[in-house]
Design a protein around this motif. Structure first.
Motif, PDB file in Angstrom:
ATOM      1  N   SER A   1      25.639   7.186  -0.151  1.00 39.54           N
ATOM      2  CA  SER A   1      26.728   6.365   0.354  1.00 39.54           C
ATOM      3  C   SER A   1      26.277   5.507   1.540  1.00 39.54           C
ATOM      4  O   SER A   1      26.581   4.308   1.606  1.00 39.54           O
ATOM      5  CB  SER A   1      27.900   7.259   0.776  1.00 39.54           C
ATOM      6  OG  SER A   1      28.928   6.503   1.373  1.00 39.54           O
ATOM      7  N   LEU A   2      25.531   6.101   2.458  1.00 41.42           N
ATOM      8  CA  LEU A   2      25.046   5.358   3.625  1.00 41.42           C
ATOM      9  C   LEU A   2      24.080   4.256   3.223  1.00 41.42           C
ATOM     10  O   LEU A   2      24.019   3.206   3.863  1.00 41.42           O
ATOM     11  CB  LEU A   2      24.384   6.319   4.609  1.00 41.42           C
ATOM     12  CG  LEU A   2      25.322   7.305   5.319  1.00 41.42           C
ATOM     13  CD1 LEU A   2      24.525   8.363   6.065  1.00 41.42           C
ATOM     14  CD2 LEU A   2      26.252   6.560   6.281  1.00 41.42           C
ATOM     15  N   THR A   3      23.319   4.487   2.154  1.00 41.55           N
ATOM     16  CA  THR A   3      22.356   3.483   1.697  1.00 41.55           C
ATOM     17  C   THR A   3      23.039   2.358   0.933  1.00 41.55           C
ATOM     18  O   THR A   3      22.825   1.171   1.214  1.00 41.55           O
ATOM     19  CB  THR A   3      21.291   4.137   0.805  1.00 41.55           C
ATOM     20  OG1 THR A   3      20.585   5.127   1.561  1.00 41.55           O
ATOM     21  CG2 THR A   3      20.302   3.095   0.287  1.00 41.55           C
ATOM     22  N   HIS A   4      23.877   2.706  -0.051  1.00 39.68           N
ATOM     23  CA  HIS A   4      24.445   1.698  -0.944  1.00 39.68           C
ATOM     24  C   HIS A   4      25.690   1.014  -0.391  1.00 39.68           C
ATOM     25  O   HIS A   4      25.940  -0.160  -0.688  1.00 39.68           O
ATOM     26  CB  HIS A   4      24.778   2.340  -2.292  1.00 39.68           C
ATOM     27  CG  HIS A   4      23.591   2.925  -2.988  1.00 39.68           C
ATOM     28  ND1 HIS A   4      23.629   4.098  -3.698  1.00 39.68           N
ATOM     29  CD2 HIS A   4      22.300   2.495  -3.053  1.00 39.68           C
ATOM     30  CE1 HIS A   4      22.432   4.370  -4.190  1.00 39.68           C
ATOM     31  NE2 HIS A   4      21.608   3.415  -3.800  1.00 39.68           N
ATOM     32  N   VAL A   5      26.467   1.733   0.411  1.00 37.91           N
ATOM     33  CA  VAL A   5      27.706   1.156   0.946  1.00 37.91           C
ATOM     34  C   VAL A   5      27.481   0.574   2.340  1.00 37.91           C
ATOM     35  O   VAL A   5      27.868  -0.555   2.625  1.00 37.91           O
ATOM     36  CB  VAL A   5      28.826   2.210   0.970  1.00 37.91           C
ATOM     37  CG1 VAL A   5      30.096   1.616   1.577  1.00 37.91           C
ATOM     38  CG2 VAL A   5      29.107   2.737  -0.436  1.00 37.91           C
ATOM     39  N   ASN A   6      26.850   1.366   3.222  1.00 43.08           N
ATOM     40  CA  ASN A   6      26.634   0.915   4.600  1.00 43.08           C
ATOM     41  C   ASN A   6      25.341   0.140   4.792  1.00 43.08           C
ATOM     42  O   ASN A   6      25.092  -0.384   5.882  1.00 43.08           O
ATOM     43  CB  ASN A   6      26.634   2.124   5.548  1.00 43.08           C
ATOM     44  CG  ASN A   6      27.963   2.852   5.564  1.00 43.08           C
ATOM     45  OD1 ASN A   6      28.122   3.862   4.887  1.00 43.08           O
ATOM     46  ND2 ASN A   6      28.928   2.334   6.304  1.00 43.08           N
TER      47      ASN A   6
ATOM     48  N   GLY B   1      18.392   9.043   7.659  1.00 42.27           N
ATOM     49  CA  GLY B   1      17.955  10.346   8.157  1.00 42.27           C
ATOM     50  C   GLY B   1      18.497  10.641   9.536  1.00 42.27           C
ATOM     51  O   GLY B   1      18.917  11.765   9.834  1.00 42.27           O
ATOM     52  N   LEU B   2      18.530   9.611  10.379  1.00 46.71           N
ATOM     53  CA  LEU B   2      19.050   9.790  11.732  1.00 46.71           C
ATOM     54  C   LEU B   2      20.528  10.146  11.718  1.00 46.71           C
ATOM     55  O   LEU B   2      20.998  10.956  12.536  1.00 46.71           O
ATOM     56  CB  LEU B   2      18.830   8.499  12.531  1.00 46.71           C
ATOM     57  CG  LEU B   2      19.138   8.561  14.036  1.00 46.71           C
ATOM     58  CD1 LEU B   2      18.231   9.575  14.712  1.00 46.71           C
ATOM     59  CD2 LEU B   2      18.970   7.172  14.659  1.00 46.71           C
ATOM     60  N   ALA B   3      21.287   9.577  10.789  1.00 46.15           N
ATOM     61  CA  ALA B   3      22.723   9.867  10.701  1.00 46.15           C
ATOM     62  C   ALA B   3      22.982  11.305  10.263  1.00 46.15           C
ATOM     63  O   ALA B   3      24.043  11.864  10.561  1.00 46.15           O
ATOM     64  CB  ALA B   3      23.388   8.903   9.714  1.00 46.15           C
ATOM     65  N   MET B   4      22.002  11.929   9.588  1.00 45.05           N
ATOM     66  CA  MET B   4      22.169  13.300   9.123  1.00 45.05           C
ATOM     67  C   MET B   4      21.775  14.336  10.184  1.00 45.05           C
ATOM     68  O   MET B   4      22.118  15.512  10.061  1.00 45.05           O
ATOM     69  CB  MET B   4      21.314  13.529   7.866  1.00 45.05           C
ATOM     70  CG  MET B   4      21.556  12.543   6.741  1.00 45.05           C
ATOM     71  SD  MET B   4      23.164  12.723   5.960  1.00 45.05           S
ATOM     72  CE  MET B   4      22.922  14.249   5.058  1.00 45.05           C
TER      73      MET B   4
END
Length: 429
Positions: A250-255, A263-266
């Motif tokens: 989701s973070l890659t395709h949407v954001n 990785g930092l967001a996780m």
């Protein structure tokens, strides 16, 4: 660590993505099967000897991978790593059962979860640092550090004698084949593998009913608490696996985040889980597994609802939501592991906890396949009226369904275990 270097490995050896994915898939297949085999071995042989064998074999595979000059050697190194590394999740479940009394076992499981969370946070970061300075092959060096723990295991594990008994290798082979073919059918989508796995499962079922000393005693599954505990753990693990699997997508395709920022967001969720791991274990010991399970389920359901309502918003908020989910999932694992560990007889604790570890891997593989197909299929509209980001509708819908499913698991746990637990003395739930 190796998942983020698959593109580099593919480029070095001129491989397709499906070919290079076996670097992870082969490891997973052997790892899942190995956990239950080590669990069975732990019921017969000294635990410290099994750990010695596993960690040394882990290091051997690492050395072969480090010196690999062909893709075949890389796969061999990863496969041998998995043979050795499978001893770690198996014994991580056995150690609290064998060395801690029930009233303090939750704390021991909480410490194990702390280590798991730290590894989850550190692994991608370490891998990124390594490949930014040296070749990806040097990732094979990391497992060599596990040998530093070996003298402590040898020193502090009691020198318990091995228990007499034999191993039904035919039954173990049938179980291993069943699991391998099931995971293969999931990763490759092949019906022949699934059908073959079903045949082996039927043969395995017949074997444990007729063998003099079967690989798994059928009586183990006559315990209502153990069997239902495994079922609840399988479902909860599959649902919880959505957080580490779907969130990066989701973070890659949407954001539109770069891999490093994903990785930092996780990381905040993993760090918070590590900090609170022991707290969860202490809660299980003080107030019972049911209390911890209900509290953890509440955190997880709230996380899913927030992700469903706000999928597509700035990543900093997603990172905060994931804290609730990761902490909730780790607490659920502590509660279920603690409860399940009390069901098998002590002489079958190894195979009992090994089965739990194996089912966790299978649940992750099954759910990953389901989530991938759901994302690929897509959806026209959002089912959540509070969601206002059309580009993230498919993720919103998945999280909404998962919230409902986990609410169902919570009800199942309550009706099957809740009343029964309240009859027990405090701290024994």
């Amino acid at each position: 660590m190796f998942n983020i270097v698959l593109p580099e490995i593919a480029a070095d050896f001129q491989l397709s993505f499906s070919q290079v994915s076996w670097v992870s898939s082969a490891f997973l297949l052997i790892y899942a099967v190995g956990t239950v085999i080590y669990g069975k071995l732990a019921d017969i042989y000294k635990l410290k000897n099994l750990l010695t064998f596993g960690l040394v074999f882990f290091a051997l595979g690492s050395i072969i991978g480090l010196s690999a000059q062909s893709y075949g050697m890389v796969l061999l190194g990863r496969s041998l790593q998995a043979v050795g590394a499978a001893v770690i999740p198996a014994t991580a479940g056995i150690i609290p059962v064998r060395y801690f009394p029930p009233e303090s076992r939750g704390r021991a499981l909480g410490i194990s979860m702390t280590g798991l969370a730290i590894g989850g946070a550190a692994g991608p970061v370490v891998a990124a640092l390594v490949i930014s300075t040296v070749h990806w092959r040097w990732l094979f060096c990391m497992p060599l550090f596990t040998l530093l723990a070996l003298p402590s295991y040898r020193k502090y594990f009691s020198d318990e004698p091995g228990k007499p008994g034999t191993i039904d290798w035919l039954g173990g082979g049938l179980l291993a084949g069943t699991v391998a073919l099931l995971l293969l059918s999931i990763t490759s989508g092949g019906w022949p593998a699934a059908a073959s796995g079903l045949v082996l499962f039927l043969l395995f079922t017949a074997r444990i009913r007729t063998a003099k000393d079967p690989f798994i005693q059928p009586g183990l599954f006559r315990s209502k608490g153990y069997t239902l505990g495994l079922a609840v753990a399988f479902l909860a693990t599959g649902i919880g696996y959505s957080l580490p699997f779907l969130s990066p997508q989701s973070l890659t395709h949407v954001n539109r985040l770069a891999p490093g920022l994903v990785g930092l967001a996780m990381v905040p969720a993993a760090v918070t889980t590590a900090v609170l791991g022991r707290k969860g274990g202490k809660l299980a010991d003080a107030k019972g597994n049911a209390y911890l399970f209900f509290a953890a389920s509440s955190l997880l359901i709230v996380c899913f609802l927030l992700l469903s309502c706000f999928a597509g918003i700035p990543p900093v908020f997603i990172a905060l939501f994931l804290i609730l989910g990761n902490v909730g999932q780790s607490f659920i694992y502590i509660a279920l592991s603690n409860a399940i560990s009390r069901s098998p007889p002590k002489e079958q604790s190894g195979i009992g906890m090994g089965l739990l570890s194996m089912l966790n891997f299978i649940a992750g593989a099954v759910s990953a396949g389901i989530y991938s197909k759901a994302v690929d299929y897509g959806v026209g509209a959002s089912w959540n009226p509070l969601h206002a980001f059309p580009g993230a509708s498919v993720y919103s819908n998945i999280y909404l369904v998962l919230a409902a499913l986990h609410a169902g698991i919570l009800l199942l746990y309550y009706f099957q275990f809740g009343k029964e637990k309240r009859k027990e003395p405090e701290g024994q739930a």
